[in-house]
Design an enzyme around this catalytic site. Structure first.
Site, PDB file in Angstrom:
ATOM      1  N   ASN A   9       2.494   4.813 -71.228  1.00  0.00           N
ATOM      2  CA  ASN A   9       2.565   4.053 -69.982  1.00  0.00           C
ATOM      3  C   ASN A   9       4.037   3.743 -69.711  1.00  0.00           C
ATOM      4  O   ASN A   9       4.615   2.881 -70.365  1.00  0.00           O
ATOM      5  CB  ASN A   9       1.737   2.763 -70.134  1.00  0.00           C
ATOM      6  CG  ASN A   9       1.877   1.852 -68.932  1.00  0.00           C
ATOM      7  OD1 ASN A   9       2.379   2.265 -67.880  1.00  0.00           O
ATOM      8  ND2 ASN A   9       1.434   0.611 -69.074  1.00  0.00           N
ATOM      9  N   LYS A  11       5.332   2.496 -67.029  1.00  0.00           N
ATOM     10  CA  LYS A  11       5.537   1.334 -66.150  1.00  0.00           C
ATOM     11  C   LYS A  11       6.532   1.676 -65.041  1.00  0.00           C
ATOM     12  O   LYS A  11       6.507   2.793 -64.539  1.00  0.00           O
ATOM     13  CB  LYS A  11       5.972   0.122 -66.985  1.00  0.00           C
ATOM     14  CG  LYS A  11       5.020  -0.102 -68.168  1.00  0.00           C
ATOM     15  CD  LYS A  11       5.216  -1.380 -68.901  1.00  0.00           C
ATOM     16  CE  LYS A  11       4.217  -1.436 -70.052  1.00  0.00           C
ATOM     17  NZ  LYS A  11       4.216  -2.700 -70.758  1.00  0.00           N
ATOM     18  N   HIS A  98      -4.428  -3.461 -66.174  1.00  0.00           N
ATOM     19  CA  HIS A  98      -3.378  -3.664 -67.169  1.00  0.00           C
ATOM     20  C   HIS A  98      -2.923  -5.127 -67.099  1.00  0.00           C
ATOM     21  O   HIS A  98      -2.910  -5.732 -66.028  1.00  0.00           O
ATOM     22  CB  HIS A  98      -2.202  -2.718 -66.901  1.00  0.00           C
ATOM     23  CG  HIS A  98      -1.159  -2.795 -67.978  1.00  0.00           C
ATOM     24  ND1 HIS A  98      -0.203  -3.788 -67.997  1.00  0.00           N
ATOM     25  CD2 HIS A  98      -0.962  -2.051 -69.084  1.00  0.00           C
ATOM     26  CE1 HIS A  98       0.546  -3.618 -69.079  1.00  0.00           C
ATOM     27  NE2 HIS A  98       0.108  -2.578 -69.755  1.00  0.00           N
ATOM     28  N   GLU A 100      -0.183  -6.509 -66.928  1.00  0.00           N
ATOM     29  CA  GLU A 100       0.828  -6.842 -65.917  1.00  0.00           C
ATOM     30  C   GLU A 100       0.217  -6.899 -64.515  1.00  0.00           C
ATOM     31  O   GLU A 100       0.675  -7.651 -63.651  1.00  0.00           O
ATOM     32  CB  GLU A 100       1.987  -5.836 -66.000  1.00  0.00           C
ATOM     33  CG  GLU A 100       2.824  -6.114 -67.252  1.00  0.00           C
ATOM     34  CD  GLU A 100       3.296  -4.880 -67.999  1.00  0.00           C
ATOM     35  OE1 GLU A 100       3.370  -3.802 -67.396  1.00  0.00           O
ATOM     36  OE2 GLU A 100       3.569  -4.994 -69.218  1.00  0.00           O
ATOM     37  N   GLU A 171      -5.705  -4.723 -75.256  1.00  0.00           N
ATOM     38  CA  GLU A 171      -4.268  -5.008 -75.308  1.00  0.00           C
ATOM     39  C   GLU A 171      -4.057  -6.518 -75.287  1.00  0.00           C
ATOM     40  O   GLU A 171      -4.038  -7.129 -74.205  1.00  0.00           O
ATOM     41  CB  GLU A 171      -3.567  -4.385 -74.102  1.00  0.00           C
ATOM     42  CG  GLU A 171      -3.649  -2.882 -74.055  1.00  0.00           C
ATOM     43  CD  GLU A 171      -2.498  -2.295 -73.253  1.00  0.00           C
ATOM     44  OE1 GLU A 171      -1.688  -1.564 -73.844  1.00  0.00           O
ATOM     45  OE2 GLU A 171      -2.394  -2.593 -72.059  1.00  0.00           O
ATOM     46  N   GLY A 177       4.926  -5.540 -75.286  1.00  0.00           N
ATOM     47  CA  GLY A 177       6.363  -5.601 -75.041  1.00  0.00           C
ATOM     48  C   GLY A 177       7.093  -6.646 -75.865  1.00  0.00           C
ATOM     49  O   GLY A 177       8.244  -6.965 -75.588  1.00  0.00           O
ATOM     50  N   SER A 215       2.782  -3.119 -78.569  1.00  0.00           N
ATOM     51  CA  SER A 215       3.832  -2.872 -79.559  1.00  0.00           C
ATOM     52  C   SER A 215       3.454  -1.808 -80.590  1.00  0.00           C
ATOM     53  O   SER A 215       3.769  -1.944 -81.772  1.00  0.00           O
ATOM     54  CB  SER A 215       4.268  -4.177 -80.232  1.00  0.00           C
ATOM     55  OG  SER A 215       4.808  -5.052 -79.259  1.00  0.00           O
TER      56      SER A 215
HETATM   57  P1  PGA Z   1       4.166  -1.978 -75.315  1.00  0.00           P
HETATM   58  O1  PGA Z   1       3.274  -1.930 -73.972  1.00  0.00           O
HETATM   59  O2  PGA Z   1       3.812  -0.786 -76.128  1.00  0.00           O
HETATM   60  O3  PGA Z   1       5.587  -1.960 -74.823  1.00  0.00           O
HETATM   61  O4  PGA Z   1       3.818  -3.245 -76.005  1.00  0.00           O
HETATM   62  C1  PGA Z   1       1.917  -1.562 -74.036  1.00  0.00           C
HETATM   63  C2  PGA Z   1       1.340  -1.557 -72.648  1.00  0.00           C
HETATM   64  O5  PGA Z   1       1.813  -2.311 -71.798  1.00  0.00           O
HETATM   65  O6  PGA Z   1       0.401  -0.807 -72.357  1.00  0.00           O
END
Ligand code: PGA
Length: 251
Positions: A9, A11, A98, A100, A171, A177, A215
């Site tokens: 992903n 983003k 997601h 976000e 998640e 992140g 992560s």
């Molecule tokens: P990350 O993001 O691997 O940077 O933690 C995962 C995601 O947002 O799907």
């Protein structure tokens, strides 16, 4: 064979040529080594979809996905993208809900439920993302939150949905992140619970793939992917560099 999904992903990162280059480097770097029980899905920005799709076209085991869409075929929805446009750009998959989208853009479960049903009926495979915040975890509400997000998100879908078309991504919001990965116990517990819920809700407990995200890195992916009920990973930060994401795919 149920294939594990290794998803990148990206983003709101990468110009279209950076996206194409990263996808190419992954495909070329992995070469013949892509395990037959794994598939790779790239989720670039909308501007790079078509070009990334073309760069992986014909590569066995590689797919394209949209990070978001609006639940209508077309219309006066300025700034939005329709599932038909995603499919037209070459997408087989799309993300819904997601963290976000939920927490930064304020999307609610009933709107996400509309996206799930509309996306599936537009022939996209849907990855519905769910997960608790750190406060919800501290209040011991993980299962309650996951149950509500699943129940509401899947409320409109047909019990007979093809298990191959629906994917759930667990998640935990606090792990996205942050560099802080959920423990193996946290993942086992959440994924086991999601399986049970899927069985109750859709009678398809075993077949629907459940991914972990938050992560994931080259050095923790092998342990995560080997856990019971983990059918792949959704990777943000560590998918931005071809070398790091390739190591995850091969972990
Ligand atoms: P990350 O993001 O691997 O940077 O933690 C995962 C995601 O947002 O799907």
């Amino acid at each position: 064979m149920i294939k594990k999904i290794m998803a990148a992903n990206w983003k709101m990162h990468k110009t279209w040529d950076e996206a194409v280059q990263t996808a190419r480097e992954v495909v070329v770097g992995i070469g013949e080594d892509l395990p037959p029980d794994r598939e790779v899905v790239f989720f670039p920005s909308g501007t790079a979809l078509k070009a990334v799709g073309e760069s992986i076209n014909g590569q066995n085991g590689y797919f394209l996905g949209g990070q978001n869409f609006y639940p209508a075929a077309q219309g006066a929805y300025t700034g939005e993208i329709s599932p038909l446009q995603l499919a037209d750009a070459g997408c087989a998959y799309a993300l819904v809900g997601h963290s976000e989208r939920r927490h930064v853009l304020g999307e609610k479960d009933d709107f996400l439920a509309e996206k799930v049903i509309f996306g599936l009926s537009s022939n996209l495979k849907i990855i519905l993302c769910i997960g608790e915040t750190i406060d919800q975890r501290r209040q011991d509400r993980v299962e309650g939150v996951l149950a509500a997000q699943l129940q509401k998100g899947l409320e409109k879908i047909d019990q007979n949905v093809s298990a191959h078309d629906l994917v759930i991504a667990y998640e935990p919001v606090w792990a996205i992140g942050t560099g802080e990965t959920a423990t193996e116990d946290d993942i086992l517990q959440a994924h086991g619970f999601i399986r049970k819920m899927l069985k109750d809700l859709l009678n398809q407990g075993q077949e629907i793939r459940v991914l972990y995200g938050g992560s994931v890195k080259p050095d923790n992916c092998a342990r995560i992917i080997a856990l019971d009920n983990v059918d792949g990973v959704l990777v943000g930060g560590a998918s931005l560099k071809a070398d790091s994401f390739s190591r995850i795919v091969l972990a």
